[in-house]
Design a protein around this motif. Structure first.
Motif, PDB file in Angstrom:
ATOM      1  N   VAL A   1      91.202  93.590  60.393  1.00 51.26           N
ATOM      2  CA  VAL A   1      91.433  92.384  59.595  1.00 51.26           C
ATOM      3  C   VAL A   1      90.761  91.225  60.331  1.00 51.26           C
ATOM      4  N   PRO A   2      89.882  90.459  59.650  1.00 52.81           N
ATOM      5  CA  PRO A   2      89.246  89.332  60.343  1.00 52.81           C
ATOM      6  C   PRO A   2      90.294  88.336  60.842  1.00 52.81           C
ATOM      7  N   GLU A   3      90.092  87.855  62.068  1.00 51.98           N
ATOM      8  CA  GLU A   3      91.082  86.995  62.717  1.00 51.98           C
ATOM      9  C   GLU A   3      91.409  85.752  61.882  1.00 51.98           C
ATOM     10  N   ASP A   4      90.372  85.203  61.206  1.00 54.15           N
ATOM     11  CA  ASP A   4      90.613  83.952  60.466  1.00 54.15           C
ATOM     12  C   ASP A   4      91.382  84.166  59.152  1.00 54.15           C
ATOM     13  N   ARG A   5      91.736  85.418  58.863  1.00 56.15           N
ATOM     14  CA  ARG A   5      92.536  85.689  57.664  1.00 56.15           C
ATOM     15  C   ARG A   5      94.014  85.915  58.007  1.00 56.15           C
ATOM     16  N   LEU A   6      94.326  85.825  59.325  1.00 58.84           N
ATOM     17  CA  LEU A   6      95.672  86.176  59.785  1.00 58.84           C
ATOM     18  C   LEU A   6      96.492  84.957  60.157  1.00 58.84           C
ATOM     19  N   ALA A   7      97.805  85.043  59.951  1.00 60.45           N
ATOM     20  CA  ALA A   7      98.722  84.018  60.464  1.00 60.45           C
ATOM     21  C   ALA A   7      99.986  84.712  60.944  1.00 60.45           C
ATOM     22  N   ALA A   8     100.623  84.122  61.973  1.00 66.12           N
ATOM     23  CA  ALA A   8     101.843  84.717  62.528  1.00 66.12           C
ATOM     24  C   ALA A   8     103.047  84.345  61.673  1.00 66.12           C
ATOM     25  N   ALA A   9     103.839  85.347  61.327  1.00 68.43           N
ATOM     26  CA  ALA A   9     105.104  85.104  60.633  1.00 68.43           C
ATOM     27  C   ALA A   9     106.164  84.873  61.696  1.00 68.43           C
TER      28      ALA A   9
ATOM     29  N   GLY B   1     108.433  78.258  42.049  1.00 67.28           N
ATOM     30  CA  GLY B   1     109.767  78.137  42.650  1.00 67.28           C
ATOM     31  C   GLY B   1     110.160  79.331  43.500  1.00 67.28           C
ATOM     32  N   LEU B   2     109.284  80.322  43.602  1.00 67.17           N
ATOM     33  CA  LEU B   2     109.632  81.506  44.389  1.00 67.17           C
ATOM     34  C   LEU B   2     109.365  81.243  45.872  1.00 67.17           C
ATOM     35  N   VAL B   3     110.426  81.371  46.670  1.00 65.44           N
ATOM     36  CA  VAL B   3     110.317  81.124  48.114  1.00 65.44           C
ATOM     37  C   VAL B   3     110.843  82.348  48.859  1.00 65.44           C
ATOM     38  N   LEU B   4     110.106  82.819  49.828  1.00 66.34           N
ATOM     39  CA  LEU B   4     110.574  83.931  50.656  1.00 66.34           C
ATOM     40  C   LEU B   4     110.857  83.438  52.070  1.00 66.34           C
ATOM     41  N   GLU B   5     112.018  83.825  52.609  1.00 66.53           N
ATOM     42  CA  GLU B   5     112.349  83.530  54.010  1.00 66.53           C
ATOM     43  C   GLU B   5     112.013  84.751  54.852  1.00 66.53           C
ATOM     44  N   VAL B   6     111.456  84.490  56.026  1.00 66.77           N
ATOM     45  CA  VAL B   6     111.159  85.573  56.963  1.00 66.77           C
ATOM     46  C   VAL B   6     112.356  85.757  57.898  1.00 66.77           C
ATOM     47  N   HIS B   7     112.811  86.987  58.044  1.00 63.71           N
ATOM     48  CA  HIS B   7     113.862  87.314  59.011  1.00 63.71           C
ATOM     49  C   HIS B   7     113.354  88.437  59.905  1.00 63.71           C
ATOM     50  N   LEU B   8     113.235  88.141  61.193  1.00 62.95           N
ATOM     51  CA  LEU B   8     112.766  89.188  62.104  1.00 62.95           C
ATOM     52  C   LEU B   8     113.864  90.236  62.246  1.00 62.95           C
ATOM     53  N   THR B   9     113.499  91.483  62.002  1.00 60.88           N
ATOM     54  CA  THR B   9     114.480  92.576  62.043  1.00 60.88           C
ATOM     55  C   THR B   9     113.923  93.741  62.851  1.00 60.88           C
ATOM     56  N   PRO B  10     113.818  93.560  64.185  1.00 59.88           N
ATOM     57  CA  PRO B  10     113.307  94.648  65.017  1.00 59.88           C
ATOM     58  C   PRO B  10     114.209  95.873  64.925  1.00 59.88           C
ATOM     59  N   GLY B  11     113.621  97.050  65.052  1.00 63.21           N
ATOM     60  CA  GLY B  11     114.394  98.286  64.981  1.00 63.21           C
ATOM     61  C   GLY B  11     113.460  99.431  64.620  1.00 63.21           C
ATOM     62  N   HIS B  12     113.172  99.557  63.322  1.00 61.67           N
ATOM     63  CA  HIS B  12     112.223 100.589  62.889  1.00 61.67           C
ATOM     64  C   HIS B  12     110.901 100.434  63.646  1.00 61.67           C
ATOM     65  N   ALA B  13     110.524  99.181  63.880  1.00 63.05           N
ATOM     66  CA  ALA B  13     109.412  98.845  64.769  1.00 63.05           C
ATOM     67  C   ALA B  13     109.800  97.544  65.470  1.00 63.05           C
ATOM     68  N   ALA B  14     109.254  97.324  66.671  1.00 65.01           N
ATOM     69  CA  ALA B  14     109.604  96.109  67.418  1.00 65.01           C
ATOM     70  C   ALA B  14     109.148  94.862  66.663  1.00 65.01           C
ATOM     71  N   HIS B  15     108.086  95.019  65.871  1.00 65.50           N
ATOM     72  CA  HIS B  15     107.487  93.873  65.175  1.00 65.50           C
ATOM     73  C   HIS B  15     107.888  93.852  63.688  1.00 65.50           C
ATOM     74  N   HIS B  16     109.032  94.451  63.382  1.00 65.22           N
ATOM     75  CA  HIS B  16     109.445  94.558  61.973  1.00 65.22           C
ATOM     76  C   HIS B  16     110.073  93.260  61.476  1.00 65.22           C
ATOM     77  N   LEU B  17     109.793  92.922  60.234  1.00 62.27           N
ATOM     78  CA  LEU B  17     110.458  91.765  59.620  1.00 62.27           C
ATOM     79  C   LEU B  17     110.861  92.095  58.193  1.00 62.27           C
ATOM     80  N   SER B  18     111.864  91.357  57.700  1.00 62.58           N
ATOM     81  CA  SER B  18     112.315  91.505  56.322  1.00 62.58           C
ATOM     82  C   SER B  18     112.161  90.151  55.649  1.00 62.58           C
TER      83      SER B  18
END
Ligand code: ZN
Length: 253
Positions: free
Chosen positions: A80-88, A99-116
């Motif tokens: 993935v080109p670096e300039d297309r990426l952003a950290a969640a 009006g659709l808004v998604l909240e990021v919740h870090l949920t490590p477990g299945h993978a250390a970098h997992h989020l919901s």
């Protein structure tokens, strides 16, 4: 994904975000490829995952090691080109318009970098694999090594505290009664861990442990309904899950 968008009559160049719950090959392996059709999309993923998307060599190696032929079926991972990426980041919100808004919740477990992701307004949780895998309503855990049990349980607790009504599993589908399903995943994880850990300490191999789990958890009867190929895939993923569940026994022994 592209054919699903076509069915929804959404053009790929209307896509603003690809949000990755984690970067295992079956979730993120096609990101670099998909971006070619999605010129305006930004890819959001856990900060620790970004470098593996930019240079997927390690991810590919790990996929081959864990999944073998299955990884070859998915195909090589394009960068993935670096300039297309952003950290969640934890608790960040992503506005998707209308009006659709998604909240990021870090949920490590299945993978250390997992989020919901949580859509608070519609009370919908996009769980990724934090609450296991659901096949026709039956749930199995997905705990590849290295499993951090406490961290995985805390992630489920955090999702319960959001009080979602609907839960969407990456594998597969959306269901009501989300809190009940999360509580069930929590107890199942503890029960499976207890069985697998004790059996591994007695020197039982993963196949025997899988048979034991099958005798204790009728949800695993879904295995009988699968085609030969799907069974192979699920079997191998379950053996990997058992490896995670019984790792402390193997380390001690
Ligand atoms: Zn995964």
């Amino acid at each position: 994904m592209l054919s699903a968008l076509a069915e929804l009559k959404i053009s790929p160049d209307e896509i603003d975000y690809i949000i990755l719950t984690h970067i295992h090959i079956d979730h993120a392996g096609g990101t670099g490829t998909a971006l070619r059709d999605m010129p305006w999309a930004t890819v959001l993923a856990h900060g620790q995952a970004l470098r593996h998307l930019i240079d997927p060599a390690k991810l590919w190696e790990a996929s081959l090691k864990t999944l073998g032929d299955l990884a070859l079926q998915y195909g090589r991972i394009e960068p993935v080109p670096e300039d297309r990426l952003a950290a969640a980041t934890d608790l960040m919100t992503v506005e998707l318009g209308g009006g659709l808004v998604l909240e990021v919740h870090l949920t490590p477990g299945h993978a250390a970098h997992h989020l919901s992701l949580f859509d608070r307004q519609n009370v919908v949780l996009i769980a990724g694999e934090a609450a296991g895998v659901c096949v026709n309503g039956a749930v199995r855990m997905a705990t590849p090594p290295p499993l951090k049990l406490e961290e995985t349980l805390s992630s489920i607790d955090r999702l319960i505290s959001l009080e979602p009504e609907t839960i969407c599993y990456s594998h597969f589908g959306c269901y009501g009664g989300a809190v009940g399903r999360l509580r069930m995943a929590r107890s199942k994880l503890l029960a499976w861990h207890e069985t697998a850990d004790a059996a591994a300490r007695e020197g039982r191999d993963p196949e025997e442990i899988l048979r034991l789990l099958r005798s204790e958890d009728r949800d695993l009867d879904y295995l009988d309904t699968l085609s030969k190929d799907a069974y192979r895939r699920e079997h191998d993923l379950l053996v990997n899950t058992i490896a995670g569940l019984s790792q402390s026994a193997r380390q001690d022994g």
